[in-house]
Design an enzyme around this catalytic site. Structure first.
Site, PDB file in Angstrom:
ATOM      1  N   GLU A 119       0.861  -1.192   0.000  1.00  0.00           N
ATOM      2  CA  GLU A 119       0.000   0.000   0.000  1.00  0.00           C
ATOM      3  C   GLU A 119       0.892   1.235   0.000  1.00  0.00           C
ATOM      4  O   GLU A 119       2.117   1.137  -0.058  1.00  0.00           O
ATOM      5  CB  GLU A 119      -0.947  -0.013   1.213  1.00  0.00           C
ATOM      6  CG  GLU A 119      -2.003  -1.112   1.122  1.00  0.00           C
ATOM      7  CD  GLU A 119      -2.963  -1.163   2.303  1.00  0.00           C
ATOM      8  OE1 GLU A 119      -3.035  -0.184   3.062  1.00  0.00           O
ATOM      9  OE2 GLU A 119      -3.626  -2.195   2.465  1.00  0.00           O
ATOM     10  N   HIS A 235      -8.583   9.482   4.355  1.00  0.00           N
ATOM     11  CA  HIS A 235      -8.263   8.414   3.399  1.00  0.00           C
ATOM     12  C   HIS A 235      -8.565   8.947   2.003  1.00  0.00           C
ATOM     13  O   HIS A 235      -9.630   9.523   1.776  1.00  0.00           O
ATOM     14  CB  HIS A 235      -9.099   7.167   3.689  1.00  0.00           C
ATOM     15  CG  HIS A 235      -8.575   5.943   3.010  1.00  0.00           C
ATOM     16  ND1 HIS A 235      -8.661   5.765   1.643  1.00  0.00           N
ATOM     17  CD2 HIS A 235      -7.943   4.845   3.488  1.00  0.00           C
ATOM     18  CE1 HIS A 235      -8.110   4.594   1.324  1.00  0.00           C
ATOM     19  NE2 HIS A 235      -7.652   4.026   2.428  1.00  0.00           N
ATOM     20  N   ARG A 281      -0.322   8.751   2.176  1.00  0.00           N
ATOM     21  CA  ARG A 281      -1.766   8.987   2.115  1.00  0.00           C
ATOM     22  C   ARG A 281      -2.130  10.474   2.111  1.00  0.00           C
ATOM     23  O   ARG A 281      -3.052  10.897   1.417  1.00  0.00           O
ATOM     24  CB  ARG A 281      -2.374   8.310   3.344  1.00  0.00           C
ATOM     25  CG  ARG A 281      -3.716   7.771   3.132  1.00  0.00           C
ATOM     26  CD  ARG A 281      -4.095   6.902   4.291  1.00  0.00           C
ATOM     27  NE  ARG A 281      -4.062   5.505   3.924  1.00  0.00           N
ATOM     28  CZ  ARG A 281      -4.471   4.525   4.726  1.00  0.00           C
ATOM     29  NH1 ARG A 281      -4.910   4.813   5.935  1.00  0.00           N
ATOM     30  NH2 ARG A 281      -4.425   3.279   4.337  1.00  0.00           N
ATOM     31  N   HIS A 338     -10.676   9.371   8.237  1.00  0.00           N
ATOM     32  CA  HIS A 338     -10.454   7.928   8.350  1.00  0.00           C
ATOM     33  C   HIS A 338      -9.811   7.517   9.669  1.00  0.00           C
ATOM     34  O   HIS A 338     -10.217   6.543  10.286  1.00  0.00           O
ATOM     35  CB  HIS A 338      -9.569   7.505   7.185  1.00  0.00           C
ATOM     36  CG  HIS A 338      -9.295   6.036   7.105  1.00  0.00           C
ATOM     37  ND1 HIS A 338     -10.299   5.121   6.923  1.00  0.00           N
ATOM     38  CD2 HIS A 338      -8.136   5.334   7.163  1.00  0.00           C
ATOM     39  CE1 HIS A 338      -9.774   3.892   6.878  1.00  0.00           C
ATOM     40  NE2 HIS A 338      -8.465   3.998   7.042  1.00  0.00           N
ATOM     41  N   ARG A 373      -0.193   8.488   9.356  1.00  0.00           N
ATOM     42  CA  ARG A 373       0.027   7.060   9.608  1.00  0.00           C
ATOM     43  C   ARG A 373       0.340   6.300   8.320  1.00  0.00           C
ATOM     44  O   ARG A 373      -0.304   6.509   7.286  1.00  0.00           O
ATOM     45  CB  ARG A 373      -1.226   6.456  10.258  1.00  0.00           C
ATOM     46  CG  ARG A 373      -1.163   4.952  10.427  1.00  0.00           C
ATOM     47  CD  ARG A 373      -2.326   4.438  11.226  1.00  0.00           C
ATOM     48  NE  ARG A 373      -3.598   4.631  10.582  1.00  0.00           N
ATOM     49  CZ  ARG A 373      -4.098   3.842   9.623  1.00  0.00           C
ATOM     50  NH1 ARG A 373      -3.397   2.819   9.160  1.00  0.00           N
ATOM     51  NH2 ARG A 373      -5.274   4.088   9.104  1.00  0.00           N
TER      52      ARG A 373
HETATM   53  C1  SIN Z   1      -7.302   0.558   3.499  1.00  0.00           C
HETATM   54  O1  SIN Z   1      -7.611  -0.611   3.298  1.00  0.00           O
HETATM   55  O2  SIN Z   1      -7.049   1.352   2.611  1.00  0.00           O
HETATM   56  C2  SIN Z   1      -7.244   1.066   4.903  1.00  0.00           C
HETATM   57  C3  SIN Z   1      -6.056   0.564   5.568  1.00  0.00           C
HETATM   58  C4  SIN Z   1      -5.632   1.519   6.632  1.00  0.00           C
HETATM   59  O3  SIN Z   1      -6.425   2.332   7.113  1.00  0.00           O
HETATM   60  O4  SIN Z   1      -4.454   1.515   6.963  1.00  0.00           O
END
Ligand code: SIN
Length: 520
Positions: A119, A235, A281, A338, A373
């Site tokens: 990610e 998010h 993010r 988020h 985060r």
């Molecule tokens: C997500 O699946 O994008 C959320 C994961 C997260 O909040 O770290």
């Protein structure tokens, strides 16, 4: 239960992981507002980041965590997180958590081995997932299965904690309100706040309705220090259709190759960050906001040659309700609140500034996430710091007579009508989104402050759940706005249009009893 040694407020990953340990030495009462499975934990899709490949892997996870946090990460907290994470995840495996494994050697992973995805801001694929995109639910279910077998743990659902009980400046319990409106006070040797985040303070959020910041508000009212409240993570990719919920479109979609495109069909992230769609993010969220000023922004997976329905069954099922399909359609997205990086200030064992009060998980602020985060570090945080808080509680909680006592908590005046309470909450959430959201400035934040002052005059009264939540949301909103006004720089998730640069020295904000200070 008429006696309790440990009171745990919240039944997500941090609370349950603590309760399992605390039960070794005493009685534990776990209190949750709704049914136990209803927490932010259960909504986590993408996975749990963990470096299980030895020292070099752990060191890289540490660097990624520190880099994503934009200069504000407490390095020692991050080190504890990444070093203790593998052991805690092994424990989950022992307790039967079914992380996804390779069946036929897909992606070069030998059959039977754990699958890992990537990610934003991760330098390698290290994120374990379960049932494709339902990682949090699988972890919650397996922890609950384990906890339900422990006789020493009592689970009390549909009960909201109203306030902490203080004696000689220390916390000795909490008042609780059950679903029928019954009030009582639980006395305990130590109290753990594991009540999660506060996404409901914004009108646009991926968080469930239970996320109203109750733990932070209770701790603050009791005189505990809270820290870094201006850092709310937005998010980048919540579902965006009018009238539809802001359902999370997991970052794992981008990890599996999704592009972000604007209304002209341009892939735009190259203008914002060299890591493109897998940039940190906060960077992606701001880029989408800017691109979204003149049209929609979409996730595009039409080029991805994978069985996306099998990899993302939960997201696919949700999209089918809107006649949309990953790999066939453009999926409209926008940022939404988020995760709160700030919270009740703790050390690495969950100790708050009040004796007897501990906090772990999203409600707490160890500084482990700094200003932003790293994706999928939150489940790991709950697991690691929930266990560490339990260790401290077991060692430090005073031994003595404890009891479960019924008391009459005063009800403050004529209760506000439910409809009026809902309208009041809606107004607060909308003003927070408009004036204290992703892009901030002094004018907007002062406007938010005035709006909150006006709302304080009509604060919902009475002892029913939504009134309690309304009051808690007001505390959390005020903490966010005051801290955001005080931080005259841009860092991580906190972006000030009027102060776009980052200060040379990173400082944490600390709020206690109405006073704001900044500390290096
Ligand atoms: C997500 O699946 O994008 C959320 C994961 C997260 O909040 O770290």
């Amino acid at each position: 239960m008429d006696r309790v040694d440990f009171l745990v407020i919240g039944g997500g990953i941090a609370g349950l992981s603590a309760a399992i340990r605390l039960a070794n030495v005493g009685t534990v009462l776990v209190v949750t507002k709704e049914e136990l499975a209803e927490s932010n934990t259960a909504y986590a899709q993408g996975g749990i980041a963990v470096a299980m490949g030895g020292a070099e892997d752990v060191a890289l996870h540490l660097e990624d965590t520190v880099n994503a946090g934009d200069g504000l990460v407490n390095r020692e907290a991050a080190r504890v997180l990444v070093e203790q994470g593998p052991r805690r995840v092994e424990e989950l495996l022992e307790w039967g958590t079914g992380f996804d494994r390779s069946v036929k050697g897909e992606g070069g992973v030998p059959a039977g081995e754990l699958l890992r995805t990537r990610e934003g801001a991760h330098s390698r694929s290290r994120i374990l997932h379960a049932n494709g995109d339902a990682t949090g639910r699988e972890i919650a279910v397996s922890l609950l299965r384990h906890v339900r077998e422990i006789e020493q743990v009592e689970l009390m659902e549909w009960t909201i904690s109203v306030d902490l009980l203080l004696e000689n400046g220390g916390v000795v319990g909490a008042s609780l309100l059950d679903g029928e409106g019954g009030l009582r006070t639980v006395r305990a040797r130590a109290v753990l706040l594991a009540s999660g985040g506060a996404g409901q303070v914004y009108s646009e959020t991926t968080n469930p309705e239970v996320a109203t910041g109750d733990g932070i508000a209770m701790a603050y009212r009791a005189g505990a220090e809270v820290s870094d409240m201006e850092f709310y993570q937005f998010h980048p990719t919540a579902f965006s259709l009018p009238g539809a919920p802001r359902f999370l479109m997991s970052e794992a979609l981008r990890g599996e190759g999704a592009w972000l495109v604007n209304s002209r069909g341009e892939r735009f992230m190259e203008r914002y960050h060299p890591m493109l769609e897998l940039a940190p993010r906060d960077v992606v969220a701001r880029a989408i906001t800017r691109e979204g000023m003149d049209g929609e922004v979409y996730l595009d997976m039409r080029h991805v040659k994978k069985d996306l329905q099998a990899r993302f069954p939960g997201i696919s099922k949700f999209l089918a309700k809107y006649n949309l399909e990953l790999g066939r359609d453009l999926i409209p997205v926008r940022p939404a609140a988020h995760y709160l990086m700030g919270g009740v200030r703790t050390d690495l064992h969950g100790r708050t500034s009040l004796e007897g009060l501990y906090a772990a998980g999203e409600v707490a602020c160890t500084g482990v996430h700094g200003a932003n985060r790293l994706a999928s570090n939150s489940l790991l945080e709950g697991l690691v710091f929930g266990a560490l808080a339990a260790e401290a509680m077991m060692e430090e909680a005073p031994v003595g007579e404890v009891g479960l006592t019924a008391v009459a908590t005063p009800v403050d005046g004529v209760p506000t009508a439910e409809a009026a309470t809902e309208r009041w909450i809606k107004e607060l959430r909308e003003l927070m989104w408009k004036d204290a959201g992703l892009l901030r400035d002094r004018t907007g934040l002062e406007q938010a402050q005035r709006g909150l002052d006006a709302l304080a005059v009509t604060m919902p009264r009475g002892m029913f759940r939504r009134a309690v939540e309304a009051r808690n949301l007001h505390v959390v909103a005020s903490l966010i706005v005051t801290s955001a006004l005080g931080r005259e720089e841009s860092r991580g998730a906190h972006y000030r249009n009027d102060f776009p640069e980052r200060d040379a020295v990173a400082r944490h904000s600390v709020m206690v009893r109405g006073e704001l200070r900044f500390e290096a």
